[in-house]
Design an enzyme around this catalytic site. Structure first.
Site, PDB file in Angstrom:
ATOM      1  CG  ASN A 119     -18.101   0.769 -18.825  1.00 51.67           C
ATOM      2  OD1 ASN A 119     -17.412   1.545 -18.934  1.00 51.67           O
ATOM      3  ND2 ASN A 119     -18.965   0.793 -17.439  1.00 51.67           N
TER       4      ASN A 119
ATOM      5  CE  LYS B 236     -16.842  -1.331 -15.419  1.00 51.40           C
ATOM      6  NZ  LYS B 236     -16.889  -1.959 -14.044  1.00 51.40           N
TER       7      LYS B 236
ATOM      8  CG  HIS C 288     -21.816   1.649 -14.930  1.00 43.75           C
ATOM      9  ND1 HIS C 288     -21.509   1.187 -13.481  1.00 43.75           N
ATOM     10  CD2 HIS C 288     -21.584  -0.063 -15.867  1.00 43.75           C
ATOM     11  CE1 HIS C 288     -21.114   0.150 -13.609  1.00 43.75           C
ATOM     12  NE2 HIS C 288     -20.918  -0.363 -14.648  1.00 43.75           N
TER      13      HIS C 288
ATOM     14  CD  GLU D 198     -18.355   0.785 -11.400  1.00 39.31           C
ATOM     15  OE1 GLU D 198     -18.102   1.582 -12.315  1.00 39.31           O
ATOM     16  OE2 GLU D 198     -18.372  -0.716 -11.929  1.00 39.31           O
TER      17      GLU D 198
ATOM     18  CD  GLU E 202     -22.774  -3.539 -16.428  1.00 34.86           C
ATOM     19  OE1 GLU E 202     -21.867  -4.257 -16.931  1.00 34.86           O
ATOM     20  OE2 GLU E 202     -22.898  -2.795 -15.270  1.00 34.86           O
TER      21      GLU E 202
ATOM     22  N   GLY F  41     -17.508  -6.799 -11.229  1.00 31.57           N
ATOM     23  CA  GLY F  41     -15.768  -6.719 -10.983  1.00 31.57           C
ATOM     24  C   GLY F  41     -15.846  -7.388  -9.687  1.00 31.57           C
TER      25      GLY F  41
ATOM     26  CB  SER G 142     -17.767 -11.329 -13.494  1.00 32.95           C
ATOM     27  OG  SER G 142     -17.585 -10.530 -12.054  1.00 32.95           O
TER      28      SER G 142
END
Ligand code: 13P
Length: 257
Positions: free
Chosen positions: A10, A12, A99, A101, A171, A177, A217
Protein backbone atom coordinates in the site's frame (compact mmCIF):
# COMPACT_ATOMS: atom_id res chain seq x y z
CA UNK A 1 -6.16 -26.22 3.63
CA UNK A 2 -3.28 -24.28 2.15
CA UNK A 3 -3.98 -20.72 1.13
CA UNK A 4 -1.75 -18.88 -1.36
CA UNK A 5 0.34 -16.18 0.30
CA UNK A 6 -0.64 -12.66 -0.73
CA UNK A 7 1.61 -9.65 -0.20
CA UNK A 8 0.27 -6.23 -1.15
CA UNK A 9 2.16 -2.95 -1.02
CA UNK A 10 0.00 0.00 0.00
CA UNK A 11 1.93 3.01 -1.27
CA UNK A 12 -0.54 5.38 0.45
CA UNK A 13 0.00 8.99 -0.76
CA UNK A 14 3.52 8.33 -2.01
CA UNK A 15 5.11 8.06 -5.48
CA UNK A 16 4.17 10.17 -8.46
CA UNK A 17 4.02 8.42 -11.84
CA UNK A 18 7.76 8.65 -12.56
CA UNK A 19 8.66 7.44 -9.06
CA UNK A 20 6.12 4.61 -9.28
CA UNK A 21 7.57 3.44 -12.59
CA UNK A 22 11.10 3.58 -11.17
CA UNK A 23 10.03 1.43 -8.19
CA UNK A 24 8.37 -1.16 -10.43
CA UNK A 25 11.39 -1.22 -12.76
CA UNK A 26 13.64 -1.91 -9.78
CA UNK A 27 11.29 -4.64 -8.56
CA UNK A 28 11.31 -6.24 -12.00
CA UNK A 29 15.12 -6.23 -12.04
CA UNK A 30 15.25 -7.99 -8.65
CA UNK A 31 12.43 -10.38 -9.55
CA UNK A 32 13.91 -11.45 -12.89
CA UNK A 33 16.05 -14.09 -11.13
CA UNK A 34 13.43 -15.53 -8.82
CA UNK A 35 9.87 -16.76 -9.02
CA UNK A 36 8.44 -15.34 -5.80
CA UNK A 37 5.75 -13.44 -7.71
CA UNK A 38 4.48 -16.73 -9.15
CA UNK A 39 4.43 -18.52 -5.79
CA UNK A 40 2.74 -15.66 -3.95
CA UNK A 41 0.19 -13.14 -5.17
CA UNK A 42 2.11 -9.87 -5.25
CA UNK A 43 0.14 -6.64 -5.58
CA UNK A 44 1.16 -2.98 -5.64
CA UNK A 45 -1.39 -0.29 -4.77
CA UNK A 46 -0.28 3.13 -6.02
CA UNK A 47 -2.23 6.39 -5.71
CA UNK A 48 -4.91 6.89 -8.41
CA UNK A 49 -2.79 9.21 -10.58
CA UNK A 50 0.06 6.68 -10.71
CA UNK A 51 -2.13 3.67 -11.59
CA UNK A 52 -2.00 3.96 -15.40
CA UNK A 53 1.79 4.16 -15.45
CA UNK A 54 2.17 1.24 -13.05
CA UNK A 55 -0.33 -0.94 -14.97
CA UNK A 56 1.84 -0.39 -18.05
CA UNK A 57 5.08 -1.01 -16.12
CA UNK A 58 3.99 -4.40 -14.68
CA UNK A 59 2.91 -5.81 -18.06
CA UNK A 60 4.59 -9.14 -18.74
CA UNK A 61 5.18 -9.79 -15.01
CA UNK A 62 3.06 -11.57 -12.39
CA UNK A 63 2.75 -8.36 -10.34
CA UNK A 64 -0.85 -7.15 -10.00
CA UNK A 65 -2.14 -3.62 -9.42
CA UNK A 66 -4.60 -2.48 -6.77
CA UNK A 67 -6.26 0.83 -5.89
CA UNK A 68 -6.58 2.35 -2.42
CA UNK A 69 -10.28 3.19 -2.47
CA UNK A 70 -13.45 2.85 -4.56
CA UNK A 71 -16.75 4.71 -4.52
CA UNK A 72 -20.00 2.75 -4.17
CA UNK A 73 -21.87 4.49 -7.00
CA UNK A 74 -21.43 3.58 -10.67
CA UNK A 75 -20.98 7.24 -11.64
CA UNK A 76 -22.53 10.63 -10.92
CA UNK A 77 -22.11 13.78 -8.87
CA UNK A 78 -19.44 12.61 -6.41
CA UNK A 79 -16.62 15.11 -6.85
CA UNK A 80 -13.21 13.64 -6.14
CA UNK A 81 -14.37 10.01 -6.15
CA UNK A 82 -13.44 7.08 -8.42
CA UNK A 83 -15.84 4.29 -9.47
CA UNK A 84 -15.38 0.56 -9.90
CA UNK A 85 -15.84 0.92 -13.64
CA UNK A 86 -13.02 3.48 -13.78
CA UNK A 87 -10.69 1.21 -11.81
CA UNK A 88 -11.54 -1.86 -13.84
CA UNK A 89 -11.05 -0.08 -17.15
CA UNK A 90 -7.69 1.26 -15.90
CA UNK A 91 -6.44 -2.33 -15.45
CA UNK A 92 -6.82 -2.52 -11.66
CA UNK A 93 -7.51 -5.98 -10.17
CA UNK A 94 -7.55 -5.36 -6.40
CA UNK A 95 -8.87 -2.58 -4.19
CA UNK A 96 -8.14 -1.70 -0.56
CA UNK A 97 -11.31 -0.80 1.35
CA UNK A 98 -11.73 0.67 4.84
CA UNK A 99 -8.09 1.33 5.65
CA UNK A 100 -7.76 2.72 9.19
CA UNK A 101 -6.44 6.01 7.79
CA UNK A 102 -9.71 6.40 5.88
CA UNK A 103 -11.69 5.43 8.98
CA UNK A 104 -9.70 7.93 11.10
CA UNK A 105 -9.41 10.92 8.76
CA UNK A 106 -12.16 10.57 6.15
CA UNK A 107 -15.21 9.39 8.05
CA UNK A 108 -15.20 5.81 6.77
CA UNK A 109 -17.67 3.62 8.70
CA UNK A 110 -18.59 -0.05 8.61
CA UNK A 111 -21.62 0.93 6.50
CA UNK A 112 -19.54 2.76 3.87
CA UNK A 113 -17.02 -0.09 3.90
CA UNK A 114 -19.92 -2.44 3.14
CA UNK A 115 -21.14 -0.23 0.27
CA UNK A 116 -17.65 -0.01 -1.23
CA UNK A 117 -17.18 -3.78 -0.85
CA UNK A 118 -20.37 -4.45 -2.81
CA UNK A 119 -19.22 -2.07 -5.57
CA UNK A 120 -15.85 -3.81 -5.80
CA UNK A 121 -17.52 -7.22 -6.08
CA UNK A 122 -19.94 -5.91 -8.70
CA UNK A 123 -17.00 -4.79 -10.85
CA UNK A 124 -15.12 -8.04 -10.29
CA UNK A 125 -12.33 -6.36 -8.37
CA UNK A 126 -10.73 -8.34 -5.52
CA UNK A 127 -11.43 -6.42 -2.31
CA UNK A 128 -8.89 -6.14 0.50
CA UNK A 129 -11.01 -5.10 3.48
CA UNK A 130 -9.09 -3.65 6.43
CA UNK A 131 -10.09 -4.14 10.05
CA UNK A 132 -8.23 -3.45 13.28
CA UNK A 133 -8.45 -1.93 16.72
CA UNK A 134 -7.06 1.33 18.12
CA UNK A 135 -4.50 1.28 20.94
CA UNK A 136 -6.99 2.23 23.65
CA UNK A 137 -9.44 -0.41 22.39
CA UNK A 138 -6.71 -3.04 22.79
CA UNK A 139 -5.70 -1.70 26.21
CA UNK A 140 -9.33 -1.83 27.34
CA UNK A 141 -9.77 -5.43 26.23
CA UNK A 142 -12.05 -4.50 23.34
CA UNK A 143 -10.07 -5.96 20.43
CA UNK A 144 -12.40 -8.87 19.69
CA UNK A 145 -15.52 -6.75 20.11
CA UNK A 146 -14.19 -4.17 17.62
CA UNK A 147 -13.17 -6.83 15.09
CA UNK A 148 -16.56 -8.53 15.40
CA UNK A 149 -18.37 -5.24 14.79
CA UNK A 150 -16.21 -4.36 11.78
CA UNK A 151 -16.66 -7.82 10.26
CA UNK A 152 -20.40 -8.11 10.82
CA UNK A 153 -21.02 -4.56 9.52
CA UNK A 154 -18.47 -4.68 6.73
CA UNK A 155 -19.50 -8.05 5.27
CA UNK A 156 -23.25 -7.83 5.69
CA UNK A 157 -25.35 -8.91 2.71
CA UNK A 158 -22.67 -10.47 0.51
CA UNK A 159 -22.84 -14.10 -0.66
CA UNK A 160 -20.63 -16.93 0.54
CA UNK A 161 -18.92 -17.05 -2.88
CA UNK A 162 -18.21 -13.34 -2.68
CA UNK A 163 -16.79 -13.71 0.83
CA UNK A 164 -14.53 -16.54 -0.32
CA UNK A 165 -12.77 -14.27 -2.81
CA UNK A 166 -12.56 -11.29 -0.46
CA UNK A 167 -9.29 -10.69 1.34
CA UNK A 168 -9.24 -9.36 4.89
CA UNK A 169 -6.34 -7.31 6.25
CA UNK A 170 -5.93 -7.23 10.03
CA UNK A 171 -4.15 -3.97 10.75
CA UNK A 172 -3.96 -3.07 14.45
CA UNK A 173 -3.90 0.73 14.25
CA UNK A 174 -1.24 0.99 16.99
CA UNK A 175 1.18 -0.99 14.80
CA UNK A 176 0.81 1.08 11.61
CA UNK A 177 3.86 3.19 10.79
CA UNK A 178 5.00 3.04 14.43
CA UNK A 179 7.61 0.32 14.21
CA UNK A 180 5.56 -1.61 16.81
CA UNK A 181 4.63 -4.90 15.18
CA UNK A 182 2.08 -7.16 16.82
CA UNK A 183 3.92 -10.24 18.08
CA UNK A 184 3.15 -13.37 16.04
CA UNK A 185 1.02 -14.64 18.97
CA UNK A 186 -1.01 -11.43 19.25
CA UNK A 187 -1.54 -11.28 15.48
CA UNK A 188 -2.45 -14.98 15.27
CA UNK A 189 -5.05 -14.61 18.03
CA UNK A 190 -6.71 -11.71 16.18
CA UNK A 191 -6.62 -13.59 12.86
CA UNK A 192 -8.18 -16.66 14.48
CA UNK A 193 -10.96 -14.48 15.87
CA UNK A 194 -11.57 -12.94 12.42
CA UNK A 195 -11.75 -16.40 10.84
CA UNK A 196 -14.16 -17.56 13.54
CA UNK A 197 -16.45 -14.60 12.87
CA UNK A 198 -16.38 -15.28 9.13
CA UNK A 199 -17.23 -18.93 9.85
CA UNK A 200 -20.19 -17.78 11.93
CA UNK A 201 -21.51 -15.66 9.06
CA UNK A 202 -20.63 -17.79 6.03
CA UNK A 203 -19.72 -21.28 7.28
CA UNK A 204 -16.38 -22.87 8.04
CA UNK A 205 -15.62 -23.95 4.46
CA UNK A 206 -15.73 -20.33 3.33
CA UNK A 207 -13.77 -19.16 6.38
CA UNK A 208 -11.00 -21.66 5.59
CA UNK A 209 -10.69 -20.22 2.08
CA UNK A 210 -10.52 -16.54 3.05
CA UNK A 211 -7.02 -15.10 3.08
CA UNK A 212 -6.22 -12.82 6.01
CA UNK A 213 -3.23 -10.51 5.72
CA UNK A 214 -1.41 -8.90 8.62
CA UNK A 215 -0.48 -5.21 8.33
CA UNK A 216 1.44 -2.92 10.66
CA UNK A 217 5.22 -2.43 10.56
CA UNK A 218 5.73 -5.69 8.65
CA UNK A 219 9.33 -5.85 7.38
CA UNK A 220 11.64 -8.44 5.83
CA UNK A 221 12.93 -9.37 9.29
CA UNK A 222 9.54 -10.17 10.86
CA UNK A 223 7.54 -11.34 7.83
CA UNK A 224 8.67 -14.97 7.99
CA UNK A 225 7.56 -15.54 11.58
CA UNK A 226 4.25 -13.72 11.10
CA UNK A 227 3.26 -15.56 7.92
CA UNK A 228 4.28 -18.86 9.50
CA UNK A 229 1.28 -18.51 11.85
CA UNK A 230 -1.67 -20.75 11.06
CA UNK A 231 -4.16 -18.00 10.22
CA UNK A 232 -1.79 -15.39 8.72
CA UNK A 233 -1.78 -15.62 4.93
CA UNK A 234 0.32 -12.66 3.91
CA UNK A 235 0.80 -8.97 4.52
CA UNK A 236 -0.44 -5.50 3.66
CA UNK A 237 2.71 -3.44 3.67
CA UNK A 238 3.15 0.32 4.02
CA UNK A 239 6.66 1.71 4.59
CA UNK A 240 8.57 -1.41 3.54
CA UNK A 241 6.73 -1.43 0.19
CA UNK A 242 8.23 1.90 -0.87
CA UNK A 243 11.68 0.44 -1.59
CA UNK A 244 12.12 -2.39 -4.09
CA UNK A 245 14.76 -4.24 -2.05
CA UNK A 246 12.71 -4.36 1.15
CA UNK A 247 9.45 -5.23 -0.64
CA UNK A 248 11.05 -8.02 -2.67
CA UNK A 249 12.95 -9.23 0.42
CA UNK A 250 9.72 -9.30 2.40
CA UNK A 251 7.96 -11.41 -0.27
CA UNK A 252 10.84 -13.90 -0.12
CA UNK A 253 10.78 -14.08 3.68
CA UNK A 254 7.00 -14.52 3.70
CA UNK A 255 7.45 -17.53 1.42
CA UNK A 256 10.01 -18.92 3.87
CA UNK A 257 12.87 -18.71 1.34
P1 13P B 1 3.29 0.21 7.75
O1 13P B 1 3.79 -1.07 7.12
O2 13P B 1 4.05 1.41 7.29
O3 13P B 1 3.18 0.09 9.24
O4 13P B 1 1.80 0.42 7.19
C1 13P B 1 0.89 -0.62 7.26
C2 13P B 1 -0.32 -0.22 6.50
O5 13P B 1 -1.07 0.65 6.91
C3 13P B 1 -0.57 -0.90 5.21
O6 13P B 1 -1.85 -0.64 4.75
Amino acid sequence: MSRKVIIAGNWKMNKNAAEGKALVDELKAICSNCCCCCEADVVVCPPFTTIATVVEAVKGTAIKVGAQNIHWADNGAFTGEISGDMLKSAGVEYVIIGHSERRQYFGETDATVNARLKAALKYDLIPIVCVGELLDERENGKTEEVLTRQIRGGFEGISADEMAKTIVAYEPVWAIGTGKTATPDIAQAAHAHIRKEIAGMFGSDVAEKVRIQYGGSMKPDNARELVAQKDIDGGLIGGAALKAASFAGLVKEALGK
